[in-house]
Design an enzyme around this catalytic site. Structure first.
Site, PDB file in Angstrom:
ATOM      1  N   ASP A  80     -13.840  45.047   3.047  1.00  0.00           N
ATOM      2  CA  ASP A  80     -12.647  44.479   3.685  1.00  0.00           C
ATOM      3  C   ASP A  80     -12.133  45.439   4.753  1.00  0.00           C
ATOM      4  O   ASP A  80     -11.124  45.144   5.401  1.00  0.00           O
ATOM      5  CB  ASP A  80     -11.528  44.275   2.648  1.00  0.00           C
ATOM      6  CG  ASP A  80     -11.056  45.609   2.120  1.00  0.00           C
ATOM      7  OD1 ASP A  80     -11.899  46.366   1.594  1.00  0.00           O
ATOM      8  OD2 ASP A  80      -9.868  45.930   2.277  1.00  0.00           O
ATOM      9  N   TYR A 122     -12.291  44.015  -6.742  1.00  0.00           N
ATOM     10  CA  TYR A 122     -11.601  44.391  -5.493  1.00  0.00           C
ATOM     11  C   TYR A 122     -11.627  43.258  -4.483  1.00  0.00           C
ATOM     12  O   TYR A 122     -10.662  43.044  -3.759  1.00  0.00           O
ATOM     13  CB  TYR A 122     -12.206  45.677  -4.902  1.00  0.00           C
ATOM     14  CG  TYR A 122     -11.532  46.900  -5.474  1.00  0.00           C
ATOM     15  CD1 TYR A 122     -10.449  47.499  -4.848  1.00  0.00           C
ATOM     16  CD2 TYR A 122     -11.945  47.441  -6.688  1.00  0.00           C
ATOM     17  CE1 TYR A 122      -9.809  48.595  -5.395  1.00  0.00           C
ATOM     18  CE2 TYR A 122     -11.311  48.543  -7.247  1.00  0.00           C
ATOM     19  CZ  TYR A 122     -10.244  49.113  -6.594  1.00  0.00           C
ATOM     20  OH  TYR A 122      -9.611  50.194  -7.148  1.00  0.00           O
ATOM     21  N   ASP A 177     -14.885  52.721  -1.269  1.00  0.00           N
ATOM     22  CA  ASP A 177     -13.675  53.306  -0.671  1.00  0.00           C
ATOM     23  C   ASP A 177     -13.973  53.607   0.793  1.00  0.00           C
ATOM     24  O   ASP A 177     -15.019  54.190   1.100  1.00  0.00           O
ATOM     25  CB  ASP A 177     -13.321  54.609  -1.401  1.00  0.00           C
ATOM     26  CG  ASP A 177     -13.053  54.368  -2.874  1.00  0.00           C
ATOM     27  OD1 ASP A 177     -12.079  53.677  -3.177  1.00  0.00           O
ATOM     28  OD2 ASP A 177     -13.853  54.832  -3.713  1.00  0.00           O
TER      29      ASP A 177
HETATM   30  C1  LIG Z   1     -12.750  50.325  -4.238  1.00  0.00           C
HETATM   31  S1  LIG Z   1     -13.740  50.492  -5.682  1.00  0.00           S
HETATM   32  C2  LIG Z   1     -14.813  49.079  -5.612  1.00  0.00           C
HETATM   33  C3  LIG Z   1     -15.414  48.733  -6.929  1.00  0.00           C
HETATM   34  C4  LIG Z   1     -16.257  47.448  -6.964  1.00  0.00           C
HETATM   35  N1  LIG Z   1     -17.434  47.548  -6.110  1.00  0.00           N
HETATM   36  C5  LIG Z   1     -15.449  46.245  -6.592  1.00  0.00           C
HETATM   37  O1  LIG Z   1     -15.702  45.685  -5.496  1.00  0.00           O
HETATM   38  O2  LIG Z   1     -14.583  45.848  -7.355  1.00  0.00           O
HETATM   39  C6  LIG Z   1     -14.816  51.810  -5.187  1.00  0.00           C
HETATM   40  C7  LIG Z   1     -15.628  52.411  -6.332  1.00  0.00           C
HETATM   41  O3  LIG Z   1     -16.518  53.348  -5.784  1.00  0.00           O
HETATM   42  C8  LIG Z   1     -16.622  54.464  -6.642  1.00  0.00           C
HETATM   43  N2  LIG Z   1     -17.092  55.578  -5.804  1.00  0.00           N
HETATM   44  C9  LIG Z   1     -16.640  55.907  -4.569  1.00  0.00           C
HETATM   45  N3  LIG Z   1     -17.334  56.936  -4.072  1.00  0.00           N
HETATM   46  C10 LIG Z   1     -18.258  57.245  -5.017  1.00  0.00           C
HETATM   47  C11 LIG Z   1     -19.287  58.224  -5.092  1.00  0.00           C
HETATM   48  N4  LIG Z   1     -19.519  59.047  -4.083  1.00  0.00           N
HETATM   49  N5  LIG Z   1     -20.017  58.280  -6.203  1.00  0.00           N
HETATM   50  C12 LIG Z   1     -19.797  57.422  -7.243  1.00  0.00           C
HETATM   51  N6  LIG Z   1     -18.848  56.469  -7.229  1.00  0.00           N
HETATM   52  C13 LIG Z   1     -18.092  56.389  -6.128  1.00  0.00           C
HETATM   53  C14 LIG Z   1     -15.237  54.608  -7.237  1.00  0.00           C
HETATM   54  O4  LIG Z   1     -15.300  55.290  -8.470  1.00  0.00           O
HETATM   55  C15 LIG Z   1     -14.817  53.146  -7.383  1.00  0.00           C
HETATM   56  O5  LIG Z   1     -15.105  52.617  -8.654  1.00  0.00           O
END
Ligand SMILES: C[S@@+](CC[C@H](N)C(=O)[O-])C[C@H]1O[C@@H](n2cnc3c(N)ncnc32)[C@H](O)[C@@H]1O
Length: 237
Positions: free
Chosen positions: A150, A192, A116
């Site tokens: 992205d 994603y 994110d």
């Molecule tokens: C936008 S998704 C991307 C998932 C995957 N890498 C993809 O490309 O499909 C971001 C992921 O990061 C995890 N995430 C974000 N910040 C995090 C944190 N501080 N600790 C654990 N998980 C985190 C969210 O739960 C989410 O599943």
């Protein structure tokens, strides 16, 4: 919680390759993988496609997907079990707690895949110095941190952080597909990434290692590091 999510949470309770907030892990990863091969982390792993994809081609390395969302981890964990990829596992935790799980030098590489971008809160970005400081405590010296995103904002922020911290850049690609460089590990596509590509978005990649002199923290992050206390609330999913 919806029924589908509930089923996934119940399933990962029974999966031997999913660890949810485990205790006593530093130095004990051999009990999970059955060997002491080096460990690569996939942070913000979501469905964990990089751990599965890299695990398939590197039998002599161990891979650990890390995410707070158990229902997403479920997908990668299920695939790894079905394919008998004993070198692939998943850790459910908030990444701000990552140093609880490893000794110094126990991790050989980090992939951060479409995290994110946290456009409003820089300190939540997984390439913010406060996170680099945590990675430094568990990585082998000179180990690579790879970011695929992205988000131009996150990419630019990361390049600025790399420069201000004195990190070493190994590879920097402003448009992986435009330059025909989606090969090797960069060819692995996550949930994603597929969505972003369908939207016609540009995909960025940068690979770097931390400065020999150590990551520099300022202000409140320096104070937190000194006191060793972290006040980060986990969410339940
Ligand atoms: C936008 S998704 C991307 C998932 C995957 N890498 C993809 O490309 O499909 C971001 C992921 O990061 C995890 N995430 C974000 N910040 C995090 C944190 N501080 N600790 C654990 N998980 C985190 C969210 O739960 C989410 O599943």
């Amino acid at each position: 919680m919806g029924h589908k999510k509930l089923v996934k949470f119940q399933a990962i309770e029974t999966y031997r390759n999913v660890l949810q907030h485990p205790e006593n892990m530093p130095g004990n990863w051999g009990t999970v993988y059955g060997n002491d091969n080096p460990i690569t982390l996939e942070l913000a792993c979501g469905k964990g496609e990089y751990s599965v994809g890299l695990g398939r081609v590197h039998a002599n390395r161990n891979f650990l997907g890390v995410d707070i969302k158990g229902n997403r981890i479920y997908t990668g964990a299920k695939t790894a079990l079905e394919e008998n990829l004993t070198n692939v596992a998943y850790l459910r935790t908030h990444i701000s707690h990552i140093t609880k799980y490893f000794n110094a030098g126990e991790v050989e590489e980090i992939w951060i895949i479409f995290p994110d971008p946290f456009l409003k809160k820089e300190s939540n970005r997984l390439t913010h110095p406060r996170y680099l400081y945590l990675y430094e405590q568990i990585l082998k010296p000179g180990a690579r941190i790879n970011l695929k995103t992205d988000s131009k904002e996150l990419y630019d922020f990361t390049l600025e952080t790399i420069e201000s911290q004195g990190c070493t850049i190994h590879e920097n690609i402003a448009d992986i597909y435009g330059k025909g460089l989606a090969t090797g590990p960069l060819a692995i596509q996550t949930f994603y990434e597929k969505m972003h590509l369908a939207d016609g978005r540009t995909i960025y990649f940068v690979s770097f290692s931390l400065p020999e002199g150590g990551v520099k923290l300022t202000g409140r992050f320096n104070k937190t590091a000194q006191s060793g206390t972290e006040n980060e609330a986990d969410n339940n999913e």
